[in-house]
Design an enzyme around this catalytic site. Structure first.
Site, PDB file in Angstrom:
ATOM      1  N   SER A 132     -13.118  27.561 -26.799  1.00 31.31           N
ATOM      2  CA  SER A 132     -12.628  26.742 -28.040  1.00 31.31           C
ATOM      3  C   SER A 132     -11.866  26.308 -29.369  1.00 31.31           C
ATOM      4  CB  SER A 132     -13.946  26.618 -28.932  1.00 31.31           C
ATOM      5  OG  SER A 132     -14.349  26.271 -30.270  1.00 31.31           O
TER       6      SER A 132
ATOM      7  N   LYS B 134      -8.551   3.482   1.216  1.00 35.85           N
ATOM      8  CA  LYS B 134      -7.941   5.577   1.370  1.00 35.85           C
ATOM      9  C   LYS B 134      -7.404   5.979   0.114  1.00 35.85           C
ATOM     10  CE  LYS B 134      -4.485   2.939   4.488  1.00 35.85           C
ATOM     11  NZ  LYS B 134      -5.690   1.739   4.527  1.00 35.85           N
TER      12      LYS B 134
ATOM     13  N   ASN C 146     -16.943  29.354 -22.683  1.00 41.08           N
ATOM     14  CA  ASN C 146     -17.276  28.156 -22.407  1.00 41.08           C
ATOM     15  C   ASN C 146     -17.022  28.288 -20.708  1.00 41.08           C
ATOM     16  OD1 ASN C 146     -18.153  26.791 -24.770  1.00 41.08           O
ATOM     17  ND2 ASN C 146     -16.373  26.018 -24.844  1.00 41.08           N
TER      18      ASN C 146
ATOM     19  N   GLU D 214     -18.677  23.060 -15.760  1.00 35.11           N
ATOM     20  CA  GLU D 214     -18.796  21.810 -16.289  1.00 35.11           C
ATOM     21  C   GLU D 214     -18.434  20.866 -15.473  1.00 35.11           C
ATOM     22  OE1 GLU D 214     -19.131  22.049 -20.705  1.00 35.11           O
ATOM     23  OE2 GLU D 214     -20.189  23.224 -20.436  1.00 35.11           O
TER      24      GLU D 214
ATOM     25  N   SER E 144       1.062  -1.467  -0.135  1.00 37.58           N
ATOM     26  CA  SER E 144      -0.179   0.040  -0.013  1.00 37.58           C
ATOM     27  C   SER E 144       0.581   1.838   0.136  1.00 37.58           C
ATOM     28  CB  SER E 144      -0.937   0.219   1.540  1.00 37.58           C
ATOM     29  OG  SER E 144       0.226   0.370   1.930  1.00 37.58           O
TER      30      SER E 144
ATOM     31  N   THR F 249     -39.791  27.401 -10.956  1.00 34.78           N
ATOM     32  CA  THR F 249     -39.998  26.277 -10.911  1.00 34.78           C
ATOM     33  C   THR F 249     -40.823  25.377 -12.036  1.00 34.78           C
ATOM     34  OG1 THR F 249     -42.072  26.286 -10.895  1.00 34.78           O
ATOM     35  CG2 THR F 249     -41.496  27.302  -8.593  1.00 34.78           C
ATOM     36  N   HIS F 250     -40.024  24.455 -12.260  1.00 35.70           N
ATOM     37  CA  HIS F 250     -40.313  23.369 -13.343  1.00 35.70           C
ATOM     38  C   HIS F 250     -38.943  23.862 -14.777  1.00 35.70           C
ATOM     39  CE1 HIS F 250     -43.569  21.476 -11.698  1.00 35.70           C
ATOM     40  NE2 HIS F 250     -43.735  22.858 -11.680  1.00 35.70           N
TER      41      HIS F 250
ATOM     42  N   ASN G  25      -2.451  -2.976  12.782  1.00 34.75           N
ATOM     43  CA  ASN G  25      -4.395  -2.387  12.077  1.00 34.75           C
ATOM     44  C   ASN G  25      -4.401  -1.220  13.577  1.00 34.75           C
ATOM     45  OD1 ASN G  25      -4.023  -5.381  10.941  1.00 34.75           O
ATOM     46  ND2 ASN G  25      -5.013  -6.248  12.755  1.00 34.75           N
TER      47      ASN G  25
ATOM     48  N   GLN H 133      -7.843  -1.511   3.055  1.00 33.08           N
ATOM     49  CA  GLN H 133      -6.930  -0.924   3.053  1.00 33.08           C
ATOM     50  C   GLN H 133      -7.080  -0.368   1.847  1.00 33.08           C
ATOM     51  OE1 GLN H 133      -2.693  -2.079   2.734  1.00 33.08           O
ATOM     52  NE2 GLN H 133      -2.645  -3.189   0.172  1.00 33.08           N
TER      53      GLN H 133
HETATM   54  N1  ARG Z   1      -1.876  -1.634   4.893  1.00 31.36           N
HETATM   55  C1  ARG Z   1      -3.020  -1.493   5.953  1.00 31.36           C
HETATM   56  C2  ARG Z   1      -3.674  -0.918   5.508  1.00 31.36           C
HETATM   57  O1  ARG Z   1      -3.851   0.155   5.377  1.00 31.36           O
HETATM   58  C3  ARG Z   1      -2.422  -1.329   7.143  1.00 31.36           C
HETATM   59  C4  ARG Z   1      -2.567  -2.487   7.946  1.00 31.36           C
HETATM   60  C5  ARG Z   1      -2.169  -3.874   7.719  1.00 31.36           C
HETATM   61  N2  ARG Z   1      -2.400  -4.821   8.686  1.00 31.36           N
HETATM   62  C6  ARG Z   1      -2.529  -6.085   8.189  1.00 31.36           C
HETATM   63  N3  ARG Z   1      -2.946  -7.393   9.322  1.00 31.36           N
HETATM   64  N4  ARG Z   1      -2.097  -6.462   7.373  1.00 31.36           N
HETATM   65  O2  ARG Z   1      -5.299  -1.459   5.499  1.00 31.36           O
END
Ligand code: ARG
Length: 467
Positions: free
Chosen positions: A277, A325, A285, A290, A23, A155-156, A110, A322
């Protein structure tokens, strides 16, 4: 491949598996939060006697030097590490040796990642709040400036009754005040510290969770370690609030696009916020509006993703999480960009008051007021509605407005009309008579603007009173 585990494995991780699992390419974004959390953890470990003061000192200095080197660009966060936690720990051990190996005592990735994500999202909420407040200030200024700028209300998408531009902007003001309130609520609800929850069941070390919560400016520790490591409700709440905010921005964008069209010409976007354009030289534009409208889909998408990710997860931590993120980072960055650009766009756009007023004049927006005139002279409303309907039909045939009809013409349709009908259906009267709170009349709007003014100065004064 640098990872924190491997003792019980007899084989190297397959390269594809390693990459799929890693990650670092995205959790590098919260290196600062990761180091900040580690510092609090180490201070607490020393205070409770798990680490010596000397070990604490070495680790803190090591972490500080890593932070400084990452910030200055001297130390690069590379994909040779599995995640940001491994990167920091490996570099710490490289710098200070054995003491570094004690950083992770009484902690799991964790609770570490749960903390990092919370710290990151909490900081971003403060920035989002500032952007929304800036936008609200601009809206407030425009409302004060356009308290008497008459325009048609729709309205509408059909002209309905005359209003003012302040009243129209006031509707968005209410929406964004609610958006702001939602951000404040989420901040309060999420502001409890998961650190010390371990992998799922706490730890056997005498951790002082109140202390780490305090050091990291949380209201207190979370109360269930299983929930702590697997709670992403605050991400869902934030993405839901951001989706609502984008929906508001998208509606507003749609109006700006319509108002900026050749047909309406109610506003003209500043050159700095328009694009040309490549083929049609005459074009200017409204791309920004948009794009804001278009990007709304990304944020809704993020909300659907996180809801789907979380729906089947048994307690406690599972790797699915994970996936929280990238989508969260993207949604936050998208909303921040949209808010800032949209603020600049409405702040600089030219408002074409005569076009707005003219448009209110020629769409029978005063028909309700003509009916009310009859009601005030004793005609039952349903009959008045029918009489004015005939007046409108007559005007459409002659291509004139209600104001252009002669008194004789009025009288042939209903003898109740007198000279004062003109005054009663003038745009000014139509708006001014609407004085109940929430309506566009000058007096009512002044009260609302005053209320907004105190709300705004209170919020600006608080600043980020959270931290
Ligand atoms: N990269 C993991 C996440 O974003 C971190 C936690 C990892 N924990 C594990 N037990 N592998 O959730």
């Amino acid at each position: 491949m640098a990872q924190l585990w491997g003792g019980r494995f007899t084989k190297e991780t397959d390269k594809l598996v390693y990459n799929f699992n890693a990650s670092i390419s995205f959790d590098r974004k919260f290196y600062k939060e990761d180091i900040e959390g580690s510092m609090a953890h180490v201070k607490m470990l020393a205070a409770t006697g798990v680490l010596t003061d000397d070990e604490k000192k070495q680790i803190l200095e090591g972490l500080e030097s890593i932070l400084a080197d990452v910030e200055s660009g001297k130390l690069e966060i590379t994909s040779e590490y599995e995640d940001i936690h491994s990167f920091v720990e490996a570099n710490l051990i490289r710098r200070i040796g054995d003491a570094g190996k004690k950083l992770h005592t009484g902690r799991s990735r964790n609770d570490q990642v749960a903390l990092d994500m919370k710290l990151y999202v909490r900081r971003e909420i403060v920035e989002l709040k500032e952007l929304v407040l800036k936008f609200i200030s601009v809206l407030h200024g425009l409302m004060k400036e356009h308290i008497d700028t008459v325009m048609p209300g729709f309205t509408h998408l059909q002209k309905a009754q005359p209003i003012t531009l302040a009243h129209h902007f006031g509707a968005y003001m209410e929406m964004f005040k609610r958006d702001y309130g939602r951000l404040c609520d989420i901040y309060e609800r999420m502001n409890y510290c998961p650190l010390g929850s371990g992998a799922l069941a706490g730890t056997t070390y005498p951790l002082d969770r109140d202390m780490t919560a305090d050091l990291l400016r949380f209201k207190g520790p979370t109360l269930n370690s299983m929930d702590s490591v697997s709670d992403r409700d605050y991400v869902i709440e934030l993405l839901s609030a951001l989706s609502t905010m984008m929906m508001h921005l998208s509606r507003f964008s749609e109006e700006i696009i319509i108002w900026n069209s050749n047909e309406y010409h109610f506003v003209e976007l500043d050159d700095a916020y328009s694009t040309g354009s490549s083929i049609m030289p005459q074009k200017k534009n409204p791309d920004i509006a948009e794009l804001v409208r278009g990007k709304t889909g990304r944020v809704y998408g993020a909300l659907m993703q996180i809801l789907t990710i979380m729906k089947g997860i048994p307690l406690a931590y599972n790797k699915d999480m994970q996936e929280d993120k990238e989508l969260t980072f993207d949604a936050i960055d998208t909303v921040k960009g949209c808010m800032a650009l949209f603020t600049g766009m409405i702040e600089t756009m030219k408002i074409n008051k005569p076009a707005m007023e003219q448009s209110a004049k020629n769409g029978f927006t005063n028909a309700t007021d003509a009916a009310d005139y009859l009601v005030n002279h004793g005609v039952p409303f349903r009959d008045a509605h029918g009489i004015v309907g005939r007046l409108v039909l007559y005007c459409i045939e002659k291509n004139i407005s209600l104001d252009d009809m002669s008194l004789e013409e009025y009288k042939t349709i209903s003898p109740v009309f007198e000279e004062d009908i003109y005054e009663a259906i003038s745009l000014k009267t139509c708006v001014e008579k609407r004085t109940t709170i929430g309506a566009p009349g000058h007096e009512a709007m002044e009260k609302v603007i005053l209320t907004n003014e105190s709300w705004l100065s209170l919020e600006l004064e608080k600043g980020d009173g959270h931290e």
